[in-house]
Write a protein that holds these residues in place. Structure first.
Motif, PDB file in Angstrom:
ATOM      1  N   THR A   5       6.024  11.912  21.329  1.00 14.13           N
ATOM      2  CA  THR A   5       5.816  10.776  21.476  1.00 14.13           C
ATOM      3  C   THR A   5       4.941  11.218  23.336  1.00 14.13           C
ATOM      4  OG1 THR A   5       7.123   9.397  20.830  1.00 14.13           O
ATOM      5  CG2 THR A   5       6.560   8.209  23.401  1.00 14.13           C
ATOM      6  N   TRP A   6       3.842  10.937  23.634  1.00 13.19           N
ATOM      7  CA  TRP A   6       3.337  11.475  25.252  1.00 13.19           C
ATOM      8  C   TRP A   6       4.171  10.549  26.695  1.00 13.19           C
ATOM      9  CZ3 TRP A   6       0.473  15.416  26.116  1.00 13.19           C
ATOM     10  CH2 TRP A   6      -0.284  15.620  27.341  1.00 13.19           C
ATOM     11  N   MET A   8       4.175   9.626  29.520  1.00 10.28           N
ATOM     12  CA  MET A   8       2.444   9.376  29.998  1.00 10.28           C
ATOM     13  C   MET A   8       3.193   9.036  32.180  1.00 10.28           C
ATOM     14  SD  MET A   8       1.380   6.471  28.029  1.00 10.28           S
ATOM     15  CE  MET A   8       3.386   4.972  28.562  1.00 10.28           C
ATOM     16  N   LYS A  52      -3.654   3.790  22.864  1.00 12.25           N
ATOM     17  CA  LYS A  52      -3.677   2.897  23.649  1.00 12.25           C
ATOM     18  C   LYS A  52      -3.301   4.180  24.957  1.00 12.25           C
ATOM     19  CE  LYS A  52      -1.140  -0.830  27.107  1.00 12.25           C
ATOM     20  NZ  LYS A  52      -0.260  -1.774  26.343  1.00 12.25           N
ATOM     21  N   ASP A  53      -1.773   4.467  24.534  1.00  9.82           N
ATOM     22  CA  ASP A  53      -1.158   6.171  25.659  1.00  9.82           C
ATOM     23  C   ASP A  53      -2.166   7.530  25.489  1.00  9.82           C
ATOM     24  OD1 ASP A  53       1.303   3.669  25.307  1.00  9.82           O
ATOM     25  OD2 ASP A  53       2.213   5.500  24.235  1.00  9.82           O
ATOM     26  N   ILE A  56      -3.900   6.217  28.573  1.00 12.93           N
ATOM     27  CA  ILE A  56      -3.643   6.441  29.731  1.00 12.93           C
ATOM     28  C   ILE A  56      -3.428   7.796  30.062  1.00 12.93           C
ATOM     29  CG2 ILE A  56      -1.463   6.107  30.783  1.00 12.93           C
ATOM     30  CD1 ILE A  56      -0.873   3.696  28.842  1.00 12.93           C
ATOM     31  N   GLU A 203       8.707  -0.637  25.170  1.00 13.21           N
ATOM     32  CA  GLU A 203       7.784   0.072  24.336  1.00 13.21           C
ATOM     33  C   GLU A 203       7.068  -0.511  24.753  1.00 13.21           C
ATOM     34  OE1 GLU A 203       8.394   1.643  21.938  1.00 13.21           O
ATOM     35  OE2 GLU A 203      10.557   1.299  20.866  1.00 13.21           O
ATOM     36  N   THR A 204       5.775   0.514  24.836  1.00 12.25           N
ATOM     37  CA  THR A 204       4.479   0.779  25.267  1.00 12.25           C
ATOM     38  C   THR A 204       3.162  -0.517  24.600  1.00 12.25           C
ATOM     39  OG1 THR A 204       3.832   2.530  24.617  1.00 12.25           O
ATOM     40  CG2 THR A 204       4.945   2.190  27.042  1.00 12.25           C
ATOM     41  N   SER A 205       3.075  -0.976  23.700  1.00 11.43           N
ATOM     42  CA  SER A 205       2.540  -1.473  22.865  1.00 11.43           C
ATOM     43  C   SER A 205       3.322  -1.735  20.861  1.00 11.43           C
ATOM     44  CB  SER A 205       1.135   0.152  22.313  1.00 11.43           C
ATOM     45  OG  SER A 205       1.637   0.926  21.252  1.00 11.43           O
ATOM     46  N   LYS A 208       3.941   1.350  18.751  1.00 13.21           N
ATOM     47  CA  LYS A 208       5.040   1.501  19.050  1.00 13.21           C
ATOM     48  C   LYS A 208       5.713   0.881  18.849  1.00 13.21           C
ATOM     49  CE  LYS A 208       3.689   5.727  20.515  1.00 13.21           C
ATOM     50  NZ  LYS A 208       3.814   6.450  21.276  1.00 13.21           N
ATOM     51  N   SER A 227       1.096   6.935  14.683  1.00 13.33           N
ATOM     52  CA  SER A 227       1.884   6.851  15.922  1.00 13.33           C
ATOM     53  C   SER A 227       3.175   6.244  16.150  1.00 13.33           C
ATOM     54  CB  SER A 227       0.858   7.407  17.405  1.00 13.33           C
ATOM     55  OG  SER A 227       0.566   6.015  17.278  1.00 13.33           O
ATOM     56  N   GLN A 302       0.028  12.546  20.755  1.00 12.77           N
ATOM     57  CA  GLN A 302       0.615  12.102  20.099  1.00 12.77           C
ATOM     58  C   GLN A 302       0.486  11.051  19.260  1.00 12.77           C
ATOM     59  OE1 GLN A 302       0.673   8.592  21.372  1.00 12.77           O
ATOM     60  NE2 GLN A 302       1.304   9.524  23.493  1.00 12.77           N
TER      61      GLN A 302
END
Length: 329
Positions: A5-6, A8, A52-53, A56, A203-205, A208, A227, A302
């Motif tokens: 996981t990146w 951010m 998305k991530d 970003i 969670e961001t998306s 995920k 991912s 990612q």
């Protein structure tokens, strides 16, 4: 396959690209030079939730200052074309990250730019003894009808808790096409970016979120991009073929023997839409000689797959930089 996981934060991204040069080093600024298009009122930039991530992180690294929203490839495509209700007006964007190609027919100025490869995976909980599944059985689990509208024999009877991306998602388009599905079973739970369930707090998306749901529910199955992989869930092999780097790369060179749910990922563009200065900065950075390796590193971190291990963004097309490597050239 890598599933890191990146992180951010601007500091981390900046450290990852130290010495890589500025946003315009070695880059060719493409698109209209005189017309500048505003994005949304807060620089909203729509497209693939899967990417998305990564976008970003690329926006931070390039100082493009985009307000990356995700929402789905269908929304991103709409922002390039006729608008997307509730999100953007017609031709508001000139770039759109997409987890599928443009829908035919191509329009004047559109170009399909492949940036990486991915596996759409059927994730189950690590406690589930199932390791392999056929495309036929995936169709039975998720779909009431096939792509021709005919009922799927034996469908919708699985007792698994099923999760899917929404209908704006390029991942859903890809899954339906490759599995041969039509109408989803009524008990499949839809996960939409921006309206995640309480179980996915933090969670961001949506991608995920499906990863978390399959990792925490022993009875779950859900499809998503690679991912979504994490401790607690596991991607099934499909028709006996694992979603390994080697098998996914065959998508470009040997499709008959590739992982059956392989796909390309895109930074699609309209070369005729006026583009914002923010988009220009991102595009120039991503394709510059000085920085395209940093862009590919973001994608790989990612969990996505570099098209060619011998150099960044070698994804086909006339110049083997991925530009025009898909439907629209």
């Amino acid at each position: 396959m890598k599933m890191t996981t990146w992180v951010m934060s601007a500091a981390v991204v900046a450290m990852s690209v130290v010495g890589c040069g500025g946003a315009t080093d070695g880059a060719v600024m493409e698109g209209p030079a005189s017309a500048v298009q505003a994005l949304g009122p807060n620089r909203e930039f729509y497209g693939s939730d899967t990417l998305k991530d990564a976008i970003i992180a690329a926006s931070l690294a390039s100082s493009a200052n985009l307000n990356v929203q995700g929402k789905g490839s269908g929304v991103g495509e709409g922002c390039l074309r006729d608008g997307s209700t509730g999100f953007c007006t017609a031709q508001q964007q000139a770039l759109a990250p997409m987890s599928r190609d443009f829908k035919a027919p191509c329009r004047t100025g559109e170009r399909s730019n492949i940036i990486a490869l991915d596996a759409v995976n059927a994730f189950v909980n690590s406690a589930n003894p199932l390791t392999d599944i056929s495309l036929t059985d995936l169709r039975k689990i998720f779909f009431a009808t096939d792509s021709a509208g005919a009922p799927v024999s034996g469908s919708c009877t699985s007792t698994l808790t099923k999760y899917r991306r929404d209908d704006l998602s390029g991942t859903t388009d890809t899954f339906k096409t490759l599995v041969g599905g039509g109408t989803f079973c009524s008990d499949v739970v839809v996960i939409s970016d921006g309206t995640l369930p309480a179980a996915c707090a933090g969670e961001t998306s949506a991608t995920k979120c499906i990863g978390k749901l399959t990792a925490t529910d022993a009875n779950a199955i859900g499809y998503s991009g690679d991912s979504a992989g994490r401790t607690g869930n596991r991607a099934l092999t499909v028709n006996g073929i694992a979603p390994s780097t080697t098998n996914v790369r065959k998508f470009l060179t040997d499709k008959a023997n590739a992982y059956p749910l392989s796909r390309a990922l895109f930074l699609n563009e309209s070369t005729t839409n006026a583009r914002s200065s923010n988009e220009r900065i991102l595009y120039a950075w991503a394709y510059s000689a000085a920085n395209k390796q940093a862009f590919e590193n973001i994608l790989v971190n990612q969990g996505f797959i570099a098209c060619d291990p011998t150099g960044p963004l070698k994804c086909g097309g006339a110049n083997n930089d991925g530009k025009g490597a898909g439907l629209c050239q």
